[in-house]
Write a protein that holds these residues in place. Structure first.
Motif, short mmCIF file in Angstrom:
data_model
loop_
_atom_site.label_atom_id
_atom_site.label_comp_id
_atom_site.label_asym_id
_atom_site.label_seq_id
_atom_site.Cartn_x
_atom_site.Cartn_y
_atom_site.Cartn_z
N PHE A 144 0.84 -1.18 0.00
CA PHE A 144 0.00 0.00 0.00
C PHE A 144 0.88 1.25 0.00
O PHE A 144 1.92 1.28 0.66
CB PHE A 144 -0.93 -0.02 1.21
N TRP A 145 0.41 2.26 -0.73
CA TRP A 145 1.18 3.47 -0.92
C TRP A 145 0.34 4.69 -0.59
O TRP A 145 -0.87 4.70 -0.83
CB TRP A 145 1.68 3.57 -2.35
N ARG A 146 0.97 5.72 -0.09
CA ARG A 146 0.27 6.93 0.33
C ARG A 146 0.63 8.11 -0.55
O ARG A 146 1.81 8.38 -0.80
CB ARG A 146 0.65 7.26 1.78
N LEU A 147 -0.39 8.80 -1.01
CA LEU A 147 -0.21 10.12 -1.61
C LEU A 147 -0.47 11.13 -0.52
O LEU A 147 -1.58 11.18 0.03
CB LEU A 147 -1.16 10.33 -2.79
N GLY A 148 0.56 11.93 -0.17
CA GLY A 148 0.42 12.90 0.90
C GLY A 148 0.32 14.31 0.35
O GLY A 148 -0.15 14.54 -0.77
N TYR A 153 7.95 14.61 4.04
CA TYR A 153 8.39 14.45 5.43
C TYR A 153 8.30 12.99 5.89
O TYR A 153 9.25 12.45 6.47
CB TYR A 153 7.53 15.32 6.35
N PHE A 154 7.16 12.37 5.66
CA PHE A 154 6.98 11.01 6.15
C PHE A 154 7.89 10.03 5.42
O PHE A 154 8.45 9.12 6.03
CB PHE A 154 5.52 10.57 6.01
N ASP A 155 8.08 10.19 4.13
CA ASP A 155 8.94 9.27 3.39
C ASP A 155 10.38 9.32 3.91
O ASP A 155 11.02 8.28 4.11
CB ASP A 155 8.91 9.59 1.90
N GLN A 160 14.44 6.43 7.41
CA GLN A 160 15.45 6.45 8.47
C GLN A 160 15.04 5.58 9.65
O GLN A 160 15.84 4.79 10.17
CB GLN A 160 15.69 7.89 8.93
N LEU A 161 13.80 5.71 10.09
CA LEU A 161 13.35 4.96 11.26
C LEU A 161 13.39 3.46 11.03
O LEU A 161 13.72 2.69 11.93
CB LEU A 161 11.94 5.39 11.65
N ARG A 162 13.05 3.03 9.82
CA ARG A 162 13.01 1.60 9.55
C ARG A 162 14.39 0.96 9.57
O ARG A 162 14.51 -0.25 9.79
CB ARG A 162 12.33 1.35 8.19
N LYS A 163 15.43 1.74 9.36
CA LYS A 163 16.79 1.20 9.46
C LYS A 163 17.09 0.80 10.90
O LYS A 163 17.77 -0.20 11.15
CB LYS A 163 17.81 2.25 9.00
N ASN A 164 16.59 1.58 11.85
CA ASN A 164 16.87 1.33 13.26
C ASN A 164 15.78 0.52 13.95
O ASN A 164 16.02 -0.05 15.02
CB ASN A 164 17.03 2.67 14.00
N PRO A 193 6.56 2.43 1.43
CA PRO A 193 5.28 1.72 1.51
C PRO A 193 4.69 1.76 2.91
O PRO A 193 5.41 1.93 3.91
CB PRO A 193 5.66 0.29 1.11
N LEU A 194 3.38 1.59 2.98
CA LEU A 194 2.69 1.45 4.26
C LEU A 194 2.62 -0.02 4.62
O LEU A 194 2.52 -0.88 3.75
CB LEU A 194 1.27 2.02 4.14
#
Length: 205
Positions: A144-148, A153-155, A160-164, A193-194
């Protein structure tokens, strides 16, 4: 028919959301979405300690009542709100109902990064509002993908957060009618992706 650029598509979708929010079916549809969120919190929320929400703007669904209730049920559960940094990344700070917030440069209420009583935290789950959304199939698994709003900002933050924190849950919040097909919009290489998508029809994983 939407325009042929992401900018015009966003404008069209935001106009539609404003009209939808003023319509007679909105309350019933929103209540169905909220029921799905409550079901998720009852089932999956037991393993979460911190959930990042958004402050609703431009007719976004207000998730705060359900999340405040979730946080108050068990000691140690926390809620967080995003703070937009100048480099277009987001930091998350603990938030409690009733606290004074400041307006960001985009007019969004956000916490102060200088409050020692509210440190920056990394959430277990991030709830992200969608202007539009799409789905794709990768090796038999739905993505699932988001159009913001177009700021990215979120991408940047999720990458970065997913690396940690590989087990981070990112859930998009939207309505069925916001689903886009490939002729209208498709995710780009920089789009994150969501993990889940919540609409009035239920939770898509």
């Amino acid at each position: 028919m939407h325009g042929n650029s992401p900018k015009s598509l966003r404008q069209d979708l935001l106009k539609q959301r404003k009209k939808f929010a003023a319509g007679q079916n909105y309350t019933q549809t929103k209540d169905r979405l909220m029921a799905g969120l409550i079901q998720f919190l009852q089932r999956d929320g037991k393993s979460l300690s911190t959930i990042a929400l958004y402050w609703p703007i431009q007719d976004e669904v207000d998730l705060r009542p359900a999340l405040i209730s979730w946080a108050n049920q068990v000691s140690g559960r926390r809620l967080a709100l995003p703070f937009a940094r100048p480099d277009k990344h987001l930091d998350f700070y603990e938030w409690q109902d009733g606290e004074v917030l400041s307006l960001s440069q985009h007019g969004v209420p956000e916490p102060s990064p200088n409050n020692p009583a509210r440190p920056a935290i990394t959430p277990d789950c991030i709830l992200i509002p969608c202007v539009g959304w799409s789905s794709s199939d990768l090796a038999g698994k739905a993505q699932f993908w988001r159009l913001g709003y177009g700021g990215g900002y979120f991408d940047r933050t999720l990458a970065q957060l997913r690396k940690n924190k590989p087990n981070l849950i990112c859930m998009g919040i939207g309505f069925d009618w916001q689903q886009l097909n490939d002729d209208q919009w498709s995710a780009q290489t920089h789009d994150e992706p969501l993990d889940m998508l919540l609409t009035e029809s239920g939770l898509l994983r």
